[in-house]
Design an enzyme around this catalytic site. Sequence first.
Site, PDB file in Angstrom:
ATOM      1  N   HIS A  80      -3.966  -9.210   3.394  1.00 32.63           N
ATOM      2  CA  HIS A  80      -5.416  -9.256   3.561  1.00 32.63           C
ATOM      3  C   HIS A  80      -5.785 -10.145   4.734  1.00 32.63           C
ATOM      4  O   HIS A  80      -5.271 -11.259   4.869  1.00 32.63           O
ATOM      5  CB  HIS A  80      -6.077  -9.821   2.299  1.00 32.63           C
ATOM      6  CG  HIS A  80      -6.103  -8.864   1.150  1.00 32.63           C
ATOM      7  ND1 HIS A  80      -6.253  -9.270  -0.167  1.00 32.63           N
ATOM      8  CD2 HIS A  80      -5.989  -7.510   1.102  1.00 32.63           C
ATOM      9  CE1 HIS A  80      -6.249  -8.212  -0.958  1.00 32.63           C
ATOM     10  NE2 HIS A  80      -6.076  -7.139  -0.211  1.00 32.63           N
ATOM     11  N   HIS A 106      -2.347   2.690  -5.591  1.00 32.76           N
ATOM     12  CA  HIS A 106      -3.034   1.457  -5.189  1.00 32.76           C
ATOM     13  C   HIS A 106      -3.305   0.585  -6.408  1.00 32.76           C
ATOM     14  O   HIS A 106      -3.380  -0.649  -6.294  1.00 32.76           O
ATOM     15  CB  HIS A 106      -4.341   1.798  -4.480  1.00 32.76           C
ATOM     16  CG  HIS A 106      -4.813   0.729  -3.552  1.00 32.76           C
ATOM     17  ND1 HIS A 106      -4.222   0.477  -2.322  1.00 32.76           N
ATOM     18  CD2 HIS A 106      -5.812  -0.178  -3.665  1.00 32.76           C
ATOM     19  CE1 HIS A 106      -4.842  -0.518  -1.728  1.00 32.76           C
ATOM     20  NE2 HIS A 106      -5.815  -0.940  -2.529  1.00 32.76           N
ATOM     21  N   ARG A 166       0.862  -1.177   0.000  1.00 35.11           N
ATOM     22  CA  ARG A 166       0.000   0.000   0.000  1.00 35.11           C
ATOM     23  C   ARG A 166       0.905   1.235   0.000  1.00 35.11           C
ATOM     24  O   ARG A 166       2.026   1.190   0.504  1.00 35.11           O
ATOM     25  CB  ARG A 166      -0.904   0.013   1.227  1.00 35.11           C
ATOM     26  CG  ARG A 166      -1.836  -1.189   1.333  1.00 35.11           C
ATOM     27  CD  ARG A 166      -2.615  -1.170   2.636  1.00 35.11           C
ATOM     28  NE  ARG A 166      -3.530  -2.299   2.736  1.00 35.11           N
ATOM     29  CZ  ARG A 166      -3.235  -3.473   3.307  1.00 35.11           C
ATOM     30  NH1 ARG A 166      -2.030  -3.651   3.846  1.00 35.11           N
ATOM     31  NH2 ARG A 166      -4.116  -4.452   3.351  1.00 35.11           N
ATOM     32  N   ARG A 202      -0.731  -1.910  -6.937  1.00 35.19           N
ATOM     33  CA  ARG A 202      -0.955  -3.069  -6.048  1.00 35.19           C
ATOM     34  C   ARG A 202      -1.912  -4.057  -6.729  1.00 35.19           C
ATOM     35  O   ARG A 202      -1.701  -5.268  -6.682  1.00 35.19           O
ATOM     36  CB  ARG A 202      -1.517  -2.557  -4.728  1.00 35.19           C
ATOM     37  CG  ARG A 202      -1.921  -3.603  -3.699  1.00 35.19           C
ATOM     38  CD  ARG A 202      -2.324  -2.844  -2.429  1.00 35.19           C
ATOM     39  NE  ARG A 202      -3.115  -3.629  -1.497  1.00 35.19           N
ATOM     40  CZ  ARG A 202      -2.607  -4.390  -0.528  1.00 35.19           C
ATOM     41  NH1 ARG A 202      -1.297  -4.509  -0.409  1.00 35.19           N
ATOM     42  NH2 ARG A 202      -3.401  -5.033   0.308  1.00 35.19           N
ATOM     43  N   LYS A 259      -1.912  -2.442   7.569  1.00 44.08           N
ATOM     44  CA  LYS A 259      -3.335  -2.339   7.881  1.00 44.08           C
ATOM     45  C   LYS A 259      -3.687  -3.357   8.950  1.00 44.08           C
ATOM     46  O   LYS A 259      -3.276  -4.518   8.906  1.00 44.08           O
ATOM     47  CB  LYS A 259      -4.163  -2.592   6.614  1.00 44.08           C
ATOM     48  CG  LYS A 259      -5.609  -2.171   6.756  1.00 44.08           C
ATOM     49  CD  LYS A 259      -6.305  -2.155   5.408  1.00 44.08           C
ATOM     50  CE  LYS A 259      -7.718  -1.636   5.544  1.00 44.08           C
ATOM     51  NZ  LYS A 259      -8.417  -1.580   4.246  1.00 44.08           N
ATOM     52  N   TYR A 300      -9.497 -10.621  -7.243  1.00 44.54           N
ATOM     53  CA  TYR A 300      -8.588 -10.627  -8.382  1.00 44.54           C
ATOM     54  C   TYR A 300      -8.840 -11.786  -9.336  1.00 44.54           C
ATOM     55  O   TYR A 300      -8.342 -11.785 -10.452  1.00 44.54           O
ATOM     56  CB  TYR A 300      -7.134 -10.655  -7.901  1.00 44.54           C
ATOM     57  CG  TYR A 300      -6.774  -9.411  -7.140  1.00 44.54           C
ATOM     58  CD1 TYR A 300      -6.622  -8.199  -7.800  1.00 44.54           C
ATOM     59  CD2 TYR A 300      -6.649  -9.423  -5.750  1.00 44.54           C
ATOM     60  CE1 TYR A 300      -6.331  -7.033  -7.108  1.00 44.54           C
ATOM     61  CE2 TYR A 300      -6.362  -8.262  -5.051  1.00 44.54           C
ATOM     62  CZ  TYR A 300      -6.207  -7.083  -5.735  1.00 44.54           C
ATOM     63  OH  TYR A 300      -5.930  -5.929  -5.045  1.00 44.54           O
TER      64      TYR A 300
END
Length: 302
Positions: free
Chosen positions: A274, A248, A155, A251, A180, A283
């Site tokens: 994640h 982003h 990120r 990414r 995150k 994806y």
Amino acid sequence: MEAEVEAFAAALKKASRAADNTVTSYRRDLLAFRSFMLERAAMVGRRVDEIEVTGITADHIRSYLAELMKTAKRATVQRRLSAIKAFFRYRETTIGEPSPARSIRSPKNERRLPSILQPDEVRRLIEFSLPADDSKPAALRDRAIFETLYSSGLRVGELVGLNWRDIDEELGMVMVRAGKGNKDRLVPLGEPALDALRAWRRAMPVAWEPDGPAITNLRGGRLTTRSVETIVQRRLAAVGLNAGITPHGLRHCFATHMLGNGADLRSIQEMLGHASLATTQRYTHVSVNHLKEVYRRAFPRV
């Protein structure tokens, strides 16, 4: 209300160890709701300097969300409702006041494909807008930004938070600290990215330090996320790739191209940081052609 919002933000940072960006966003979103309430009071002839939290009802919140839906993206509305719900949960836990937001449902997600570049477009972006023989510090810094974002799937906030000590050149890995969810993770870093980082380090106008920022402005200060966004847009425009790609978006490119070349979802999930595999599965729908080709080669009755 403002004082209670500040108290909530302080508690969120301390007790939940939330990322700085999360705390800042929640605080900003709650103050935007407060501004709406002040304007609403003025519209009905009640000019007030402050909003009493105890007077906020579910109807007030619904009116605010309805107003937002006229101009804001659904993701923005969801985020602001999340901030409001978190704020009232905090009051419920600390002082026992029931939450007026408890029964309010978040609007459904818009199912949108992430914007991505094809591998040859990424190559064009890096090699043509940032040629290897350009030895100017700004160009070397920008190349390091692009190579690192695309090579690791970081990120943008994680990229600008990197210190040189976080990059292990021997292992070809980067330690993302307090990503995150405030979680650390190790991510592989490709040789082109390592080469670009080394070239930038040698050219840095201000001497680097192990505990100093890896990505800086030309005065030695840590680069901001907004500055990285500006750099990405400028370099995209220079090669005629205005595909709505943001930092982003690189990414997204990383994850999609990894999946298209045979990487498994669990590994991509780990690299992206994640919490849920469901987030990574977004994806799969941008790699349908790859999946169909795998099926065609592997299934015996095609």
